[in-house]
Scaffold this active site. Structure first.
Site, PDB file in Angstrom:
ATOM      1  N   ASP A  27      54.387  12.123   9.593  1.00  0.00           N
ATOM      2  CA  ASP A  27      53.956  10.838   9.934  1.00  0.00           C
ATOM      3  C   ASP A  27      54.673  10.245  10.921  1.00  0.00           C
ATOM      4  OD1 ASP A  27      56.776  10.197   9.243  1.00  0.00           O
ATOM      5  OD2 ASP A  27      56.422   9.078   7.504  1.00  0.00           O
ATOM      6  N   ARG A  80      55.139  -1.289   1.813  1.00  0.00           N
ATOM      7  CA  ARG A  80      55.754  -1.396   2.847  1.00  0.00           C
ATOM      8  C   ARG A  80      54.988  -2.113   4.041  1.00  0.00           C
ATOM      9  NH1 ARG A  80      58.677   3.786   5.912  1.00  0.00           N
ATOM     10  NH2 ARG A  80      56.369   4.745   5.862  1.00  0.00           N
TER      11      ARG A  80
END
Length: 731
Positions: free
Chosen positions: A638, A340
């Site tokens: 996160d 990613r």
């Protein structure tokens, strides 16, 4: 000052330049001078487009803010709102039907439904564990988690508990009855396993039976004259390996001699440079790029100390079996890796260019991520002395997840970027595949157009509830106060969002060609709840869903044996369950009926969550970790979880539900609790009582008080600036 090297008009951090020239380029047949000149041209050509897309975001947001402010005392009119979004180019015409044409995609993406891990690439140990999580012990996953209750004498304890072990074995047998049932009787009553004439035979006392579906026996692994062997079974495209060893401690207690049941678990893994990492400078970026290179070469290692013993963790080799007819079968030993990249917003000091005003400026981080993660991934396409012993893709593809894109123009820009990178790297067009994160409102509303923009590159779409909620709040910041965070999961737009993602993906031909994914299970210690609830994702037609750990991957893998996702998708194909108006339903509080203690509870919960995450991010450079909530329940946090918490409080602050004094008071109440929760960490720096001396505390406060002004509610600008500030003060 960062040491830099001039490469054309690029001012490249020495640490990055040396890494590329000395480690990443060798073995690729790419000339270094040609490479750097190619990078310079990509940066020069695409930077204006990138900036233009960001300007469009800001312009659209300003128009939406103005529209809501002018109607704040009027009842919400969805027809007028929809037409307004069409008029400003936010809601676009839906394209005609089409089918994606992506080619050269690995079976793990096209054919196999199963769990997907997401792991911070800057942490080599986590990355290795995740890559190796393709196979996992069901016995260990059950024994070590709350999936098996610690009741009736089944406590975990410090020594092996046979009562608990027996419950694990019974649970596994019940699972096998579901996934690979016998023609008669049950695995629970099995007393032996053998192979006769290419068929699996299961003894039930003095009787014998086979599998209800004999074709599910696909292989075995046995040394000559050894009682230690294994049987390989398959169901819904996933493998189950039954390990048999009557002499092992567990096998001795089992009538069949089974010592473990190994499940194919994390079929794919995303190595993350985005929400789960803290990469704020060239040194951080190169650490991630180096780990990604090592994963692709197959030579990444990490020294691990466990139970007083030190060993070197390496990537697992592939697994070999004998087929029932005596042939050979090789299965991947590792998860298929995606990477990613960051989105279009952030910039990086890893490379500087002339800003045109005599000042050097940072380049867009998403551009250089595509270049350098693509370069490193070339080594995962071949083996050799300069490329390492292992490959990632077997079809010649490189899989890049692109997050936080707003609408089809941004997806098209990503595809143009990938095409330009392929030219620089000498790769065939279409090598770089894209995973589209459906986590921004404008992408959700225009998802079909977004997919069409990447029709020859797309390999997955994925819903992300937390980021998507953050954008939902920020987009409608001026519309009024939002409902509480916990109520969001039951709001109208959420169900429409989840359904639309599946339906639009299937309509575009994703079945058998690309992944349709769903979001993360964040409660890392509550595995019993996960086993009970996360089965809903494959039942909804998702071919993959995110898990926070290898253990969770093994437990979630059971769901893909219990649900035939291909059959679910077949049933759903052709449906369109969500309407645009449902997606446009803003989650506003109907009336401010909250009691003062409810408001305080929400504010304290969110402030504690923000502080617990931000203090590790800023002070220790930890971008993803288990953060205890206000009730000491460990949650995987996160930047996505940070975005929703900070945006909700910013929204309440904007509409007078709370004041800045309320925010500060809550932060000061919660900081000592967070300090206490981290008391066992020797690297931790307390925030209390000198709050204004803590950069982390000030960052958390700024994220809330300035949340309404942040671009699309993103947390990166404040976090990056504060982390750099901390690093500068503590060199």
């Amino acid at each position: 000052m960062t040491d830099r090297v001039s490469a054309g008009n690029l001012r490249v951090a020495r640490v990055l330049y040396d890494f590329v020239n000395n480690e990443a380029l060798p073995g690729t047949d790419i000339n270094p001078n040609s490479f750097w000149s190619g990078v310079a041209k990509v940066v020069a050509d695409l930077t204006p487009q990138n900036q233009s897309l960001l300007n469009s975001r800001d312009e659209l947001q300003a128009q939406i803010d103005k529209w809501h402010r002018h109607r704040v005392i009027e009842p919400f009119d969805v027809d007028a709102y929809r037409q307004f979004l069409i008029d400003i180019g936010y809601l676009l015409p839906e394209p005609d039907d089409f089918t994606i044409s992506t080619s050269g995609v690995d079976d793990e993406i096209t054919m196999t439904a199963g769990p997907q891990l997401v792991v911070p690439v800057l942490n080599a140990r986590f990355a290795l564990n995740a890559a190796n999580a393709r196979w996992g012990s069901l016995y260990d996953a059950l024994y070590g988690t709350d999936t098996i209750p610690e009741t009736e004498g089944a406590e975990k304890g410090s020594e092996y508990n046979k009562i608990r072990g027996d419950k694990v074995i019974a649970y596994a047998r019940k699972f096998m009855d579901q996934a690979v049932p016998l023609a008669s009787d049950s695995w629970t009553n099995a007393t032996g396993v053998s192979i006769f004439d290419g068929q699996l035979q299961i003894a039930i006392g003095t009787n014998s039976t086979g599998l209800a579906s004999p074709e599910k026996f696909v292989g075995y692994n046995r040394q000559l004259r050894s009682s230690n062997w294994s049987v390989l079974l398959a169901n819904h495209g996933l493998h189950i390996e039954v390990l048999i060893d009557p002499e092992s401690p567990i096998g001795k207690t089992d009538p069949v001699g089974i010592k473990d049941v190994i499940l194919e678990s994390a079929i794919t893994t995303i190595m993350d440079f985005e929400d789960s990492v803290t990469a704020v400078d060239a040194d951080d970026k190169v650490r991630g790029y180096r780990n990604w290179l090592g994963l692709n070469k197959g030579d990444l290692t990490e020294e691990v100390n466990k139970d007083g013993k030190t060993f070197t963790r390496v990537l697992n080799a592939d697994r070999s079996y004998t087929t029932p007819d005596g042939g050979e079968l090789t299965l991947p030993g590792r998860s298929l890796l995606f990477v990613r990249n960051v989105g279009h917003l952030t910039t990086s000091d890893a490379i500087l260019v002339d800003g045109g005003d005599g000042q050097e400026k940072e380049v867009f981080e998403g551009i250089i991520d595509a270049v350098f993660t693509g370069l490193a991934a070339i080594h995962g396409l071949k083996t050799g002395e300069a490329n390492g012993p292992l490959t990632n893709s077997r079809t010649g593809s490189i899989y890049i997840v692109k997050p936080k894109m707003h609408g089809p123009a941004e997806v098209a820009f990503t595809c143009e970027l990938f095409s330009r990178v392929e030219d620089v790297l000498g790769l065939p067009q279409g090598t770089l595949k894209v995973g589209i994160m459906d986590e921004e409102r404008r992408t959700t509303l225009n998802l079909k157009a977004c997919i069409k923009a990447a029709a020859d590159r797309v390999v997955f779409i994925n819903t992300g509830f937390l980021d998507r909620t953050g954008d939902e709040i920020h987009t409608s910041m001026e519309a009024g106060p939002m409902i509480r965070k916990g109520a969001m999961k039951n709001s109208t737009w959420i169900k429409a969002y989840e359904d639309a993602n599946v339906d639009i993906g299937l309509a575009a031909g994703f079945k058998g060609k690309a992944q349709i994914g769903k979001g993360m299970w964040a409660m890392t210690e509550l595995m019993a709840d996960m086993v009970e609830q996360k089965i809903g994702q494959p039942k909804a037609g998702a071919t993959t869903a995110w898990v926070p750990s290898p253990t969770a991957a093994t437990l979630h893998a059971m769901h893909y044996h219990q649900v035939d996702v291909a059959a679910v998708q077949q049933e759903l194909t052709g449906q369109r369950r969500a309407t645009v108006d449902q997606l446009l339903t803003i989650p506003l509080a109907k009336e401010l009926a909250w009691a003062p203690e409810e408001i305080r509870e929400e504010v304290d919960n969110d402030c504690q969550s923000i502080l617990g995450y931000v203090v590790r991010w800023v002070d220790q450079g930890i971008g993803c970790s288990k953060v205890p909530d206000i009730h000491n329940v460990a949650l995987m946090e996160d930047r996505a979880t940070l975005r929703i918490s900070s945006q909700l409080l910013a929204n309440w602050l904007r509409h007078g539900v709370i004041t800045s004094e309320d925010v500060r008071a809550s932060l000061e109440r919660m900081a000592p609790l967070v300090d206490q929760q981290n008391a066992e960490d020797p690297a931790y720096r307390p925030m209390a009582p000198n709050f204004d001396d803590s950069i982390a505390f000030l960052a958390a406060q700024e994220l809330i008080l300035s949340g309404a002004q942040q671009p699309n509610g993103y947390t990166e600008p404040i976090l990056h600036r504060r982390r750099r500030e901390f690093k500068a003060q503590n060199r």
